[in-house]
Design a protein around this motif. Structure first.
Motif, PDB file in Angstrom:
ATOM      1  N   PHE A 164       0.847  -1.200   0.000  1.00 47.23           N
ATOM      2  CA  PHE A 164       0.000   0.000   0.000  1.00 47.23           C
ATOM      3  C   PHE A 164       0.878   1.243   0.000  1.00 47.23           C
ATOM      4  CE2 PHE A 164       1.026  -1.002   4.353  1.00 47.23           C
ATOM      5  CZ  PHE A 164       1.369   0.231   4.893  1.00 47.23           C
ATOM      6  N   GLN A 165       0.241   2.380  -0.330  1.00 49.64           N
ATOM      7  CA  GLN A 165       0.858   3.694  -0.194  1.00 49.64           C
ATOM      8  C   GLN A 165      -0.206   4.641   0.368  1.00 49.64           C
ATOM      9  OE1 GLN A 165       0.834   2.826  -3.936  1.00 49.64           O
ATOM     10  NE2 GLN A 165       2.479   1.394  -3.570  1.00 49.64           N
ATOM     11  N   PHE A 166       0.182   5.462   1.351  1.00 49.59           N
ATOM     12  CA  PHE A 166      -0.746   6.361   2.034  1.00 49.59           C
ATOM     13  C   PHE A 166      -0.086   7.731   2.188  1.00 49.59           C
ATOM     14  CE2 PHE A 166      -2.610   7.669   6.309  1.00 49.59           C
ATOM     15  CZ  PHE A 166      -3.827   8.067   5.782  1.00 49.59           C
ATOM     16  N   ASN A 167      -0.759   8.758   1.700  1.00 54.41           N
ATOM     17  CA  ASN A 167      -0.243  10.116   1.823  1.00 54.41           C
ATOM     18  C   ASN A 167      -0.505  10.607   3.243  1.00 54.41           C
ATOM     19  OD1 ASN A 167       0.485  12.786   1.656  1.00 54.41           O
ATOM     20  ND2 ASN A 167      -0.991  13.331   0.067  1.00 54.41           N
ATOM     21  N   ILE A 168       0.543  10.737   4.032  1.00 57.44           N
ATOM     22  CA  ILE A 168       0.376  11.182   5.416  1.00 57.44           C
ATOM     23  C   ILE A 168       0.557  12.693   5.551  1.00 57.44           C
ATOM     24  CG2 ILE A 168       0.967   8.959   6.425  1.00 57.44           C
ATOM     25  CD1 ILE A 168       3.776  10.039   6.982  1.00 57.44           C
ATOM     26  N   GLY A 169       0.708  13.370   4.418  1.00 56.19           N
ATOM     27  CA  GLY A 169       0.897  14.815   4.438  1.00 56.19           C
ATOM     28  C   GLY A 169      -0.391  15.583   4.224  1.00 56.19           C
ATOM     29  N   GLU A 170      -0.317  16.878   4.472  1.00 57.40           N
ATOM     30  CA  GLU A 170      -1.475  17.758   4.307  1.00 57.40           C
ATOM     31  C   GLU A 170      -1.529  18.388   2.922  1.00 57.40           C
ATOM     32  OE1 GLU A 170      -1.587  20.525   7.571  1.00 57.40           O
ATOM     33  OE2 GLU A 170      -1.653  18.914   9.052  1.00 57.40           O
ATOM     34  N   THR A 171      -0.604  17.986   2.034  1.00 51.59           N
ATOM     35  CA  THR A 171      -0.592  18.467   0.662  1.00 51.59           C
ATOM     36  C   THR A 171      -0.680  17.270  -0.279  1.00 51.59           C
ATOM     37  OG1 THR A 171       1.818  18.385   0.531  1.00 51.59           O
ATOM     38  CG2 THR A 171       0.837  20.472   1.290  1.00 51.59           C
ATOM     39  N   ASN A 172      -0.917  17.546  -1.551  1.00 55.15           N
ATOM     40  CA  ASN A 172      -0.938  16.475  -2.539  1.00 55.15           C
ATOM     41  C   ASN A 172       0.415  15.786  -2.606  1.00 55.15           C
ATOM     42  OD1 ASN A 172      -3.582  17.085  -3.216  1.00 55.15           O
ATOM     43  ND2 ASN A 172      -3.017  18.332  -4.975  1.00 55.15           N
ATOM     44  N   ALA A 173       0.406  14.535  -3.020  1.00 55.02           N
ATOM     45  CA  ALA A 173       1.640  13.776  -3.216  1.00 55.02           C
ATOM     46  C   ALA A 173       1.600  13.152  -4.609  1.00 55.02           C
ATOM     47  CB  ALA A 173       1.796  12.693  -2.152  1.00 55.02           C
ATOM     48  N   LEU A 174       2.792  12.904  -5.134  1.00 59.32           N
ATOM     49  CA  LEU A 174       2.930  12.301  -6.457  1.00 59.32           C
ATOM     50  C   LEU A 174       4.054  11.286  -6.417  1.00 59.32           C
ATOM     51  CD1 LEU A 174       2.513  12.126  -9.576  1.00 59.32           C
ATOM     52  CD2 LEU A 174       4.063  14.106  -9.756  1.00 59.32           C
ATOM     53  N   ALA A 175       3.807  10.122  -7.010  1.00 63.87           N
ATOM     54  CA  ALA A 175       4.836   9.093  -7.113  1.00 63.87           C
ATOM     55  C   ALA A 175       4.746   8.446  -8.488  1.00 63.87           C
ATOM     56  CB  ALA A 175       4.655   8.033  -6.026  1.00 63.87           C
ATOM     57  N   PHE A 176       5.849   7.898  -8.933  1.00 56.49           N
ATOM     58  CA  PHE A 176       5.889   7.090 -10.142  1.00 56.49           C
ATOM     59  C   PHE A 176       6.378   5.704  -9.759  1.00 56.49           C
ATOM     60  CE2 PHE A 176       5.767  11.209 -12.130  1.00 56.49           C
ATOM     61  CZ  PHE A 176       5.043  10.991 -13.283  1.00 56.49           C
ATOM     62  N   SER A 177       5.787   4.695 -10.392  1.00 56.28           N
ATOM     63  CA  SER A 177       6.187   3.309 -10.158  1.00 56.28           C
ATOM     64  C   SER A 177       6.635   2.674 -11.456  1.00 56.28           C
ATOM     65  CB  SER A 177       5.003   2.488  -9.620  1.00 56.28           C
ATOM     66  OG  SER A 177       4.766   2.782  -8.284  1.00 56.28           O
ATOM     67  N   GLY A 178       7.737   1.963 -11.386  1.00 63.00           N
ATOM     68  CA  GLY A 178       8.157   1.101 -12.473  1.00 63.00           C
ATOM     69  C   GLY A 178       7.832  -0.324 -12.066  1.00 63.00           C
ATOM     70  N   LEU A 179       7.334  -1.115 -13.018  1.00 71.99           N
ATOM     71  CA  LEU A 179       6.943  -2.491 -12.728  1.00 71.99           C
ATOM     72  C   LEU A 179       7.664  -3.437 -13.679  1.00 71.99           C
ATOM     73  CD1 LEU A 179       3.772  -0.799 -12.485  1.00 71.99           C
ATOM     74  CD2 LEU A 179       3.911  -2.674 -10.860  1.00 71.99           C
ATOM     75  N   SER A 180       8.053  -4.591 -13.168  1.00 71.57           N
ATOM     76  CA  SER A 180       8.864  -5.547 -13.932  1.00 71.57           C
ATOM     77  C   SER A 180       8.023  -6.498 -14.775  1.00 71.57           C
ATOM     78  CB  SER A 180       9.751  -6.353 -12.977  1.00 71.57           C
ATOM     79  OG  SER A 180       8.931  -7.174 -12.155  1.00 71.57           O
TER      80      SER A 180
END
Length: 179
Positions: A122-138
């Motif tokens: 899982f991933q959970f944004n614990i901040g008070e602002t937006n978050a952005l992530a990129f994932s690479g998958l095999s």
């Protein structure tokens, strides 16, 4: 020419391949995190929408999070995931089995975390602002099984007696979750 089926997709005839088969545009556009109760949006780029990935064994995703947005516990049965945080602060984790052990970490901008193939994570944004992530998958087609949806939202539904016993819940809770 006979069509060749590789990893779930037909290979194009090499005579019909064009530069656009190896091009994808749009990952600069934020996902709509208000479209669901979880406050997250995943834009997966896989062989299904990017033909040039066929046979290469890779895909990627843009994951946008509203404040306190969640990419819920899920698994990719055909791929390991490597996540890099671009903006914000994420609490991430995965669970092994036998023994059930949680590996978790708070990630900030520039941090990287890996989720081994097939493990619930899982991933959970614990901040008070937006978050952005990129994932690479095999995998060109890593698959996705969202745990809660699979267990409580299957069609037809899993027999409530199985879920009551497995999760040690009252029948009213199981009935509520299956709705």
């Amino acid at each position: 020419m006979k069509k060749m089926f590789v990893n779930g997709q037909f290979c194009k005839d090499p005579a019909t391949v064009v530069a656009n088969d190896f091009f994808f545009s749009g990952l600069n556009i934020p996902g709509n995190t208000a479209a669901n109760k979880l406050g997250s949006s995943v834009n997966l780029v896989s062989v299904n929408n990017f033909p040039g990935l066929n046979t290469l064994g890779i895909s990627l995703a843009r994951i946008d999070f509203a404040p306190y947005g969640l990419n819920p516990p899920h698994t990719h049965p055909r791929g390991t995931e490597l996540l890099v945080v671009i903006e914000g602060t994420l609490l991430v984790g995965f669970v092994t089995s036998d023994p059930n052990k949680l590996f978790t970490k708070v990630l900030n901008k520039g941090d990287v975390f890996v989720f081994p193939i097939g493990l619930i994570h899982f991933q959970f944004n614990i901040g008070e602002t937006n978050a952005l992530a990129f994932s690479g998958l095999s995998s060109q087609n890593p698959g996705l099984i969202t745990i809660a949806n699979a267990v409580f939202g299957s069609t037809p539904p899993i027999n409530p007696d199985v879920l009551i016993k497995a999760f040690q819940l009252d029948k009213s809770v199981v009935d509520y979750l299956q709705k």
